[in-house]
Scaffold this active site. Structure first.
Site, PDB file in Angstrom:
ATOM      1  N   HIS A 143     -10.541   1.533   2.246  1.00 17.61           N
ATOM      2  CA  HIS A 143     -10.101   2.196   3.228  1.00 17.61           C
ATOM      3  C   HIS A 143     -11.473   2.178   3.935  1.00 17.61           C
ATOM      4  O   HIS A 143     -12.522   2.645   3.970  1.00 17.61           O
ATOM      5  CB  HIS A 143     -10.221   3.695   2.508  1.00 17.61           C
ATOM      6  CG  HIS A 143      -9.970   4.974   3.651  1.00 17.61           C
ATOM      7  ND1 HIS A 143      -8.593   5.309   3.609  1.00 17.61           N
ATOM      8  CD2 HIS A 143     -10.649   5.398   4.685  1.00 17.61           C
ATOM      9  CE1 HIS A 143      -8.661   6.278   4.642  1.00 17.61           C
ATOM     10  NE2 HIS A 143      -9.991   6.201   5.329  1.00 17.61           N
TER      11      HIS A 143
ATOM     12  N   HIS B 182       0.798  -1.195   0.136  1.00 20.01           N
ATOM     13  CA  HIS B 182       0.136   0.138  -0.006  1.00 20.01           C
ATOM     14  C   HIS B 182       0.780   1.177  -0.156  1.00 20.01           C
ATOM     15  O   HIS B 182       1.727   1.506   1.004  1.00 20.01           O
ATOM     16  CB  HIS B 182      -0.977   0.069   1.164  1.00 20.01           C
ATOM     17  CG  HIS B 182      -1.878   1.119   1.246  1.00 20.01           C
ATOM     18  ND1 HIS B 182      -3.098   0.913   1.516  1.00 20.01           N
ATOM     19  CD2 HIS B 182      -1.854   2.448   1.138  1.00 20.01           C
ATOM     20  CE1 HIS B 182      -3.664   2.004   1.541  1.00 20.01           C
ATOM     21  NE2 HIS B 182      -2.800   3.045   1.243  1.00 20.01           N
TER      22      HIS B 182
ATOM     23  N   HIS C 154      -4.460  -0.080   6.158  1.00 17.07           N
ATOM     24  CA  HIS C 154      -4.089   0.644   7.263  1.00 17.07           C
ATOM     25  C   HIS C 154      -4.768   0.718   8.457  1.00 17.07           C
ATOM     26  O   HIS C 154      -5.468   1.667   8.879  1.00 17.07           O
ATOM     27  CB  HIS C 154      -3.812   2.093   6.758  1.00 17.07           C
ATOM     28  CG  HIS C 154      -4.894   2.716   5.980  1.00 17.07           C
ATOM     29  ND1 HIS C 154      -6.138   2.624   6.196  1.00 17.07           N
ATOM     30  CD2 HIS C 154      -4.759   2.995   4.611  1.00 17.07           C
ATOM     31  CE1 HIS C 154      -6.704   3.182   5.311  1.00 17.07           C
ATOM     32  NE2 HIS C 154      -5.822   3.328   4.337  1.00 17.07           N
TER      33      HIS C 154
ATOM     34  N   ASP D  96       1.430   2.896   3.402  1.00 19.85           N
ATOM     35  CA  ASP D  96       0.551   3.977   3.395  1.00 19.85           C
ATOM     36  C   ASP D  96       1.297   5.417   3.449  1.00 19.85           C
ATOM     37  O   ASP D  96       0.904   6.395   3.727  1.00 19.85           O
ATOM     38  CB  ASP D  96      -0.612   4.037   4.299  1.00 19.85           C
ATOM     39  CG  ASP D  96      -1.390   4.948   3.875  1.00 19.85           C
ATOM     40  OD1 ASP D  96      -1.717   5.355   2.763  1.00 19.85           O
ATOM     41  OD2 ASP D  96      -2.640   5.524   4.772  1.00 19.85           O
TER      42      ASP D  96
ATOM     43  N   LYS E 108      -9.532  -0.566  -5.276  1.00 17.71           N
ATOM     44  CA  LYS E 108      -9.637   0.241  -4.355  1.00 17.71           C
ATOM     45  C   LYS E 108     -10.704   1.062  -3.855  1.00 17.71           C
ATOM     46  O   LYS E 108     -11.569   1.551  -4.638  1.00 17.71           O
ATOM     47  CB  LYS E 108      -8.387   1.330  -4.317  1.00 17.71           C
ATOM     48  CG  LYS E 108      -8.233   2.203  -2.989  1.00 17.71           C
ATOM     49  CD  LYS E 108      -7.845   1.373  -1.630  1.00 17.71           C
ATOM     50  CE  LYS E 108      -7.690   2.006  -0.410  1.00 17.71           C
ATOM     51  NZ  LYS E 108      -6.836   2.935  -0.149  1.00 17.71           N
TER      52      LYS E 108
ATOM     53  N   HIS F 137       1.456   5.428  -2.087  1.00 18.25           N
ATOM     54  CA  HIS F 137       0.821   6.432  -2.766  1.00 18.25           C
ATOM     55  C   HIS F 137       2.196   7.092  -3.169  1.00 18.25           C
ATOM     56  O   HIS F 137       3.180   7.560  -2.559  1.00 18.25           O
ATOM     57  CB  HIS F 137       0.340   7.549  -1.977  1.00 18.25           C
ATOM     58  CG  HIS F 137      -1.167   7.122  -1.491  1.00 18.25           C
ATOM     59  ND1 HIS F 137      -1.928   7.172  -1.709  1.00 18.25           N
ATOM     60  CD2 HIS F 137      -1.259   6.446   0.080  1.00 18.25           C
ATOM     61  CE1 HIS F 137      -3.010   6.645  -1.069  1.00 18.25           C
ATOM     62  NE2 HIS F 137      -2.554   6.154  -0.005  1.00 18.25           N
TER      63      HIS F 137
END
Ligand code: DOR
Ligand code: ZN
Length: 354
Positions: A134, A13, A172, A245, A97, A15
């Site tokens: 999420h 995970h 997360h 994350d 996602k 970004h």
């Protein structure tokens, strides 16, 4: 233990952002990770296979050999069932996602009614493609510290009941409730845990002045939850694995008067920060399973064949790191980290310290 040799880890995970931010994010992650699962919450988001292929190509321009960005697609209210099949057949999409609309950064394109997605979940279950979630409700009446627990109770439990074969990653996780839920579910339900949620609590963010550096979503919780996460991560339970994350924002967005962007940048040192967390309870020997084995097993990849070595050698993190035309404040900026990668790094630590 002064040094630890582990199979090269993966990050399930991350970004990486886009364009002129990629030189920082890709170089940092590629120092020690082999594969990274790239989140699709760009603005506009990655919603189809051709956008994912183009994004992967942009990432690969900055990637050293053998660094593999794995791609995800962003679910919206308009996502069609056919896309699930097309994505699976493409061979380049590893997960869809789900962002509840309004839950976090660039989630305004996300999903308003999760129940309406059930027909898609059915196809995902049939196609055996991962649903990455999420897990927070967005109801303004629910306290921000309760949003994960309420999501599990009111939404996730039902999804898991309806689709027992669907592979789900609750991303997360931040609470004892999430740990319990994953432990009591089948092995089709897993969770990622970040380094920052293993190392910090809401006190670190709120005592002696608010530190926007630590503001992320789901928000940091009280210490009892951090301890539950640490126990789960170090328990040799393969349902819990590494997802950093790492979510960089330019300093101007973190320090903005009209609201601080959510996200902690740990990409410069994720594996070293995890090592510190595991070492804090003398469980460094559990790092390899969590960081290098269980995630690959869950996503159906073979474990990496090469190794890295981590040593207890303190180093100082610069207060700011360049980030495209901007800069950012990394986690531990201006402070030190106890571990460093001493073998198997694709380049020396000094290469990323600008
Ligand atoms: O803190 C966060 N930052 N949480 C998320 O879910 C998204 C992320 C981001 O993209 O900045
Ligand atoms: Zn994220």
């Amino acid at each position: 233990m002064e040094t630890l040799r582990i199979r090269r880890p993966d990050d399930w995970h991350i970004h990486l952002r886009d364009d002129n931010y990629l030189s920082r994010t890709v170089r940092d992650a590629a120092r020690y990770f082999s594969r990274v699962l790239v989140m699709p919450n760009l603005d506009p988001p990655i919603t189809d296979v051709s956008k994912a292929i183009d994004y992967q190509q942009r990432i690969l321009k900055f990637a050293p050999p053998k660094f593999q960005p794995l791609m995800t697609l962003y679910l919206t209210d308009a996502t069609d069932k056919d896309l699930i099949v097309t994505a699976k057949q493409s061979g380049i999409i590893d997960a869809f996602k789900l962002y509840p609309a309004g839950a976090t950064t660039n989630s305004r394109f996300g999903v308003n009614t999760i129940k309406a997605l059930y027909p898609l979940f059915k196809v995902m279950e049939e196609q055996d493609i991962v649903l990455s979630i999420h897990g927070e409700v967005t109801d303004e009446n629910v306290d921000i510290f309760d949003r994960e627990a309420v999501f599990i109770e009111t939404i996730l439990a039902k999804v898991v009941d309806h689709f027992p074969l669907l592979r789900i990653v609750l991303e997360h996780i931040t609470t004892e409730e999430a740990v319990q839920f994953v432990k009591s579910s089948s092995d089709r339900v897993a969770a990622t845990i970040t380094a920052h949620h293993l190392l910090y609590t809401r006190n670190d963010m709120l005592v002696n002045g608010i530190k926007t550096l630590h503001y992320c979503l789901p928000i940091l919780k009280r210490n009892r939850h951090r301890e539950a996460l640490l126990k789960a991560a170090t328990s040799r339970d393969s349902s819990f694995f590494l997802g950093s994350d790492s979510a960089p924002h330019p300093r101007s967005a973190k320090e903005s008067a009209c609201g601080c962007a959510a996200g902690c940048y740990t990409g410069h040192a994720a594996i070293e920060l995890y090592a510190e967390a595991f070492n804090s309870i003398d469980k460094l020997n559990m790092l390899e399973g969590f960081a290098s084995e269980y995630g690959a097993d869950f996503y159906g990849y073979s474990r990496n064949k090469d190794f890295i070595e981590l040593s207890l050698q303190e180093w100082r993190v610069p207060t700011y790191l360049t980030f495209g035309e901007d800069d950012l404040i990394p986690t531990r900026g201006g402070e030190s980290i106890a571990f460093q990668v001493t073998k198997g790094g694709r380049y020396p630590l000094s290469d990323i310290l600008d």
